[in-house]
Design an enzyme around this catalytic site. Structure first.
Site, PDB file in Angstrom:
ATOM      1  N   ASP A  12       0.717  -1.418  -0.447  1.00  0.00           N
ATOM      2  CA  ASP A  12       0.006   0.170  -0.089  1.00  0.00           C
ATOM      3  C   ASP A  12       1.207   1.513   0.030  1.00  0.00           C
ATOM      4  O   ASP A  12       1.758   1.172   1.082  1.00  0.00           O
ATOM      5  CB  ASP A  12      -1.395   0.074   1.606  1.00  0.00           C
ATOM      6  CG  ASP A  12      -1.800   1.465   1.406  1.00  0.00           C
ATOM      7  OD1 ASP A  12      -2.170   2.006  -0.168  1.00  0.00           O
ATOM      8  OD2 ASP A  12      -1.988   1.415   2.329  1.00  0.00           O
ATOM      9  N   ASP A  16      -4.118   3.652   2.809  1.00  0.00           N
ATOM     10  CA  ASP A  16      -5.414   3.384   3.453  1.00  0.00           C
ATOM     11  C   ASP A  16      -5.960   1.794   3.094  1.00  0.00           C
ATOM     12  O   ASP A  16      -6.688   1.372   3.806  1.00  0.00           O
ATOM     13  CB  ASP A  16      -6.493   3.387   1.413  1.00  0.00           C
ATOM     14  CG  ASP A  16      -5.940   2.602   0.154  1.00  0.00           C
ATOM     15  OD1 ASP A  16      -5.195   2.200   1.054  1.00  0.00           O
ATOM     16  OD2 ASP A  16      -6.277   2.815  -1.071  1.00  0.00           O
ATOM     17  N   ASP A  20      -1.894  -1.346  -3.731  1.00  0.00           N
ATOM     18  CA  ASP A  20      -1.848  -0.468  -5.042  1.00  0.00           C
ATOM     19  C   ASP A  20      -1.024  -0.680  -5.640  1.00  0.00           C
ATOM     20  O   ASP A  20      -0.060  -1.011  -5.510  1.00  0.00           O
ATOM     21  CB  ASP A  20      -2.363   1.204  -5.069  1.00  0.00           C
ATOM     22  CG  ASP A  20      -1.251   1.592  -3.805  1.00  0.00           C
ATOM     23  OD1 ASP A  20      -0.124   1.229  -3.625  1.00  0.00           O
ATOM     24  OD2 ASP A  20      -1.880   2.617  -3.270  1.00  0.00           O
ATOM     25  N   ASP A  89      -5.887 -10.623 -15.116  1.00  0.00           N
ATOM     26  CA  ASP A  89      -6.844 -11.153 -15.156  1.00  0.00           C
ATOM     27  C   ASP A  89      -8.067 -10.668 -15.690  1.00  0.00           C
ATOM     28  O   ASP A  89      -8.708  -9.490 -15.785  1.00  0.00           O
ATOM     29  CB  ASP A  89      -7.218 -11.515 -13.376  1.00  0.00           C
ATOM     30  CG  ASP A  89      -7.047 -12.680 -13.007  1.00  0.00           C
ATOM     31  OD1 ASP A  89      -8.144 -13.486 -13.967  1.00  0.00           O
ATOM     32  OD2 ASP A  89      -6.463 -12.798 -12.091  1.00  0.00           O
ATOM     33  N   ASP A 191     -10.119 -16.191 -16.613  1.00  0.00           N
ATOM     34  CA  ASP A 191     -10.527 -16.310 -15.304  1.00  0.00           C
ATOM     35  C   ASP A 191     -12.011 -17.504 -15.332  1.00  0.00           C
ATOM     36  O   ASP A 191     -12.664 -16.774 -16.375  1.00  0.00           O
ATOM     37  CB  ASP A 191     -11.748 -15.026 -14.446  1.00  0.00           C
ATOM     38  CG  ASP A 191     -11.588 -15.661 -12.968  1.00  0.00           C
ATOM     39  OD1 ASP A 191     -11.208 -15.710 -11.759  1.00  0.00           O
ATOM     40  OD2 ASP A 191     -13.459 -15.043 -12.540  1.00  0.00           O
ATOM     41  N   GLU A 247      -7.967 -20.902 -16.805  1.00  0.00           N
ATOM     42  CA  GLU A 247      -7.971 -21.343 -15.148  1.00  0.00           C
ATOM     43  C   GLU A 247      -9.045 -22.645 -15.669  1.00  0.00           C
ATOM     44  O   GLU A 247      -9.997 -22.792 -15.176  1.00  0.00           O
ATOM     45  CB  GLU A 247      -8.967 -20.528 -14.509  1.00  0.00           C
ATOM     46  CG  GLU A 247      -9.123 -21.232 -12.557  1.00  0.00           C
ATOM     47  CD  GLU A 247      -9.818 -20.111 -12.040  1.00  0.00           C
ATOM     48  OE1 GLU A 247     -10.916 -19.243 -12.835  1.00  0.00           O
ATOM     49  OE2 GLU A 247     -10.013 -20.455 -10.537  1.00  0.00           O
ATOM     50  N   HIS A 323      -3.881 -17.315  -5.252  1.00  0.00           N
ATOM     51  CA  HIS A 323      -5.080 -17.011  -4.299  1.00  0.00           C
ATOM     52  C   HIS A 323      -6.321 -17.792  -3.912  1.00  0.00           C
ATOM     53  O   HIS A 323      -7.074 -16.832  -3.098  1.00  0.00           O
ATOM     54  CB  HIS A 323      -5.091 -15.347  -4.275  1.00  0.00           C
ATOM     55  CG  HIS A 323      -6.522 -15.317  -6.038  1.00  0.00           C
ATOM     56  ND1 HIS A 323      -5.813 -16.251  -6.982  1.00  0.00           N
ATOM     57  CD2 HIS A 323      -7.716 -15.455  -5.884  1.00  0.00           C
ATOM     58  CE1 HIS A 323      -6.791 -16.125  -8.128  1.00  0.00           C
ATOM     59  NE2 HIS A 323      -7.937 -16.030  -7.317  1.00  0.00           N
ATOM     60  N   ASP A 324      -6.510 -19.022  -4.596  1.00  0.00           N
ATOM     61  CA  ASP A 324      -7.721 -19.230  -3.699  1.00  0.00           C
ATOM     62  C   ASP A 324      -6.988 -20.555  -2.891  1.00  0.00           C
ATOM     63  O   ASP A 324      -7.813 -21.343  -3.196  1.00  0.00           O
ATOM     64  CB  ASP A 324      -8.223 -19.843  -5.257  1.00  0.00           C
ATOM     65  CG  ASP A 324      -9.017 -18.553  -5.887  1.00  0.00           C
ATOM     66  OD1 ASP A 324      -9.367 -17.668  -5.308  1.00  0.00           O
ATOM     67  OD2 ASP A 324      -9.157 -18.429  -7.454  1.00  0.00           O
TER      68      ASP A 324
HETATM   69  C1  GLC Z   1     -11.926 -17.593  -9.597  1.00  0.00           C
HETATM   70  C2  GLC Z   1     -10.365 -17.001  -9.062  1.00  0.00           C
HETATM   71  C3  GLC Z   1     -11.289 -16.473  -8.037  1.00  0.00           C
HETATM   72  C4  GLC Z   1     -12.426 -16.016  -7.957  1.00  0.00           C
HETATM   73  C5  GLC Z   1     -13.256 -17.057  -8.559  1.00  0.00           C
HETATM   74  C6  GLC Z   1     -14.534 -16.297  -9.509  1.00  0.00           C
HETATM   75  O1  GLC Z   1     -11.702 -18.925  -9.037  1.00  0.00           O
HETATM   76  O2  GLC Z   1      -9.878 -17.560  -9.111  1.00  0.00           O
HETATM   77  O3  GLC Z   1     -10.827 -15.787  -7.321  1.00  0.00           O
HETATM   78  O4  GLC Z   1     -13.316 -15.983  -6.794  1.00  0.00           O
HETATM   79  O5  GLC Z   1     -12.982 -16.998  -9.452  1.00  0.00           O
HETATM   80  O6  GLC Z   1     -14.838 -14.986  -9.953  1.00  0.00           O
END
Ligand code: GLC
Length: 549
Positions: A12, A16, A20, A89, A191, A247, A323-324
């Site tokens: 950041d 905030d 960023d 993304d 995605d 993905e 991140h998932d």
């Molecule tokens: C993908 C992303 C995930 C998101 C989902 C809906 O799986 O990696 O983080 O919540 O799509 O967009």
């Protein structure tokens, strides 16, 4: 090598509490020092952040917390200067319900955007059951009174699914892709792309529906191939050197080549979730999760079968977390004080010796660990929160079991702020971080790792140099599994042009012995995560080594 960067939690710059673009720009020298070739940036477009940017309200604007378009241009210029490519993304399957398209669509059936989304008219009765991954009631259809119809949302109710059958919508998406390519981005991570093509006859789900039928009822309809081909014709072909990664977790193994075979002209690569699924499935039974973590034989089978698939055509990817999913060292290694460092280095030895594009997730390069929240109120992620409350309606026990499970598997574990130094909030922000910083930051942080020549960070840099220096072998060379039935270790060779490297990995916290059938006592040690590595097949807990034969 791709570095996945979760911008919300990286750096950041304006206090905030949310990371960023300027924050990333300030850290470009650090990123370059990792030897990465590209960065996949999680969503940065305008969004009300119901799902942290995966709910986009304007595909051509920057999320206000993340900065401005000028900041973006500066970031991209800084990356270009350092020869790092940017992968955006691309959220294709759904927009935010606050996107102008949806605001129009929900106002009237006659609105020109109505057909940008999927609707079920109420005069046809209740829509056929569809499960929503993020909805409070798990229902993917939501009633909209102004149009007397239900809209579809596989994810949260603030993420209505876009109708790719409508050519107008497809053209809008292609124009958006061109907008970013013209700015100079080098590729896209698509995605949830299999969901963009649905069977819109909406067949009823069978009573005995199981997850292996998921694709049949939710997506990856054969139209997905038409859309991907059209996307190439109308957009990607017009640019040089554009990289795509889909993905692809829900794509069955038998269908993978249909997407990534060069002749088909669809995607360059996709990523699968098989390692994650075997090593940390989202099960309610933690006992099962813990047993699976020891299943190295299963992992060897997965790696070998995917390598075989790509022997002659197509190209693979490999990742340990994103991140998932939760933190790699907590999930696949051992984050106890004794083993956090050796096990993380072992995992990197694995990742960076694969015949595939490796994805490094930010923070893993310093061995960040799961935060393991205790209470549901501490979670930010809508997936954990909604699923918890659904289970709570069933029974308190189930909800509690899920909470324990989420300590190990929740997405928030990987989303806590990047730990830069030992000052307040780990140097991530001067304000209040949007998600708590892991309390281990005084010890686990970049500044400390920079100073320690034996840190995970410096090991990653060495591995990354090795991968680039020995690219012919470590990127492109042949992979062969050795000692395949050994339940403790993962051992393989990589070879090319008459040169061969031997990789030895002990995935467990106990001593192990491997019988490679090769005498490597005189081989040259290239890298190892312990002092005094002995070349006789005995491996200490989480020991990893690469020899040149
Ligand atoms: C993908 C992303 C995930 C998101 C989902 C809906 O799986 O990696 O983080 O919540 O799509 O967009």
């Amino acid at each position: 090598m791709v570095y996945q960067l979760y911008p919300r939690s990286f750096q950041d710059s304006d206090g905030d509490g949310v990371g960023d673009l300027n924050g990333i720009t300030q850290r470009l020298d650090y990123l370059q020092s990792l030897g990465i070739d590209a960065i996949w940036l999680n969503p940065i477009c305008a969004s009300p952040n119901d799902d942290n940017g995966y709910d986009i309200s304007d595909y051509r604007a920057i999320m206000k917390e993340m900065g401005t378009m000028q900041d973006f241009d500066a970031l991209l210029a800084g990356m270009k200067k350092r020869n790092i490519k940017l992968i955006m993304d691309l959220v294709l399957n759904h927009s935010s319900d606050e996107h102008d398209w949806f605001k129009g669509a929900k106002s009237s059936r006659d609105n020109k955007y109505y057909n940008y989304y999927h609707w079920w008219p109420a005069e046809k009765g209740t829509p056929p059951k569809r499960y929503s991954l993020f909805d409070e009631e798990a229902n993917a259809w939501r009633y909209n009174s102004a149009t007397k119809s239900y809209y579809l949302h596989y994810f949260s109710r603030k993420q209505p699914d876009l109708n790719w059958e409508n050519p107008a919508l497809r053209n809008e998406m292609y124009a958006i892709m061109k907008f970013w390519l013209d700015k100079g981005v080098s590729g896209f991570r698509l995605d949830a792309f299999p969901f963009m093509a649905k069977d819109t006859s909406w067949p009823a789900m069978p009573a005995d529906f199981t997850n292996d039928q998921f694709v049949r009822y939710y997506g990856a309809d054969k139209k997905v191939h038409d859309y991907l081909k059209e996307m190439n014709e109308k957009v990607l072909d017009k640019y040089t050197d554009v990289y795509t990664v889909g993905e692809g977790g829900v794509i069955p193994f038998s269908k993978v080549m249909d997407y990534v075979n060069e002749d088909n002209h669809e995607l360059n690569t996709l990523y699968h979730d098989e390692i994650g699924n075997i090593w940390g499935r989202d099960s309610l039974d933690l006992g099962e999760y813990k047993t699976d973590r020891k299943n190295v034989t299963g992992v060897k089978q997965i790696v070998s079968k995917w390598d075989e698939k790509f022997r002659n055509k197509g190209w693979n990817t490999v990742y340990l977390t994103n991140h998932d999913q939760s933190r790699a060292v907590s999930r696949y290694g051992n984050d106890s004080p004794a083993y956090r460092i050796p096990s993380a280095k072992m995992l990197y030895t694995f990742l960076l010796t694969q015949r595939a594009v490796p994805y490094i997730y930010n923070g893993d390069e310093i061995g960040m660990t799961n935060i393991r929240f205790k209470n549901i109120e501490q979670y930010n992620d809508l997936q954990t929160r909604n699923r918890y409350y659904i289970l709570l309606k069933e029974s308190k026990e189930k909800a509690e079991a899920y909470l324990l499970n989420q300590q190990e598997l929740s997405r928030d574990n990987s989303r806590t702020p990047m730990q830069w130094n030992n000052s307040a909030n780990a140097g991530f922000t001067g304000g209040n971080p949007w998600l708590p910083v892991n309390p281990n930051y005084p010890e686990v942080n970049v500044e400390a790792a920079e100073k320690d020549k034996n840190s995970i960070l410096n090991y990653v840099r060495q591995m990354s140099r090795l991968r680039h220096d020995r690219k012919d072998i470590l990127v492109y060379g042949k992979y062969s599994l050795l000692d395949g039935a050994n339940p403790d270790v993962f051992v393989y060779t990589r070879e090319s042009g008459g040169k061969k490297l031997l990789v030895l990995l002990n995935f467990h916290g106990t001593n192990a012995v491997t019988n490679t059938g090769i005498d490597f006592s005189k081989a040259k040690l290239l890298i190892s995560n312990y002092e005094n590595t002995v070349a006789d097949g005995h491996l200490r807990p989480y020991e990893a080594a690469v020899f040149e034969l």
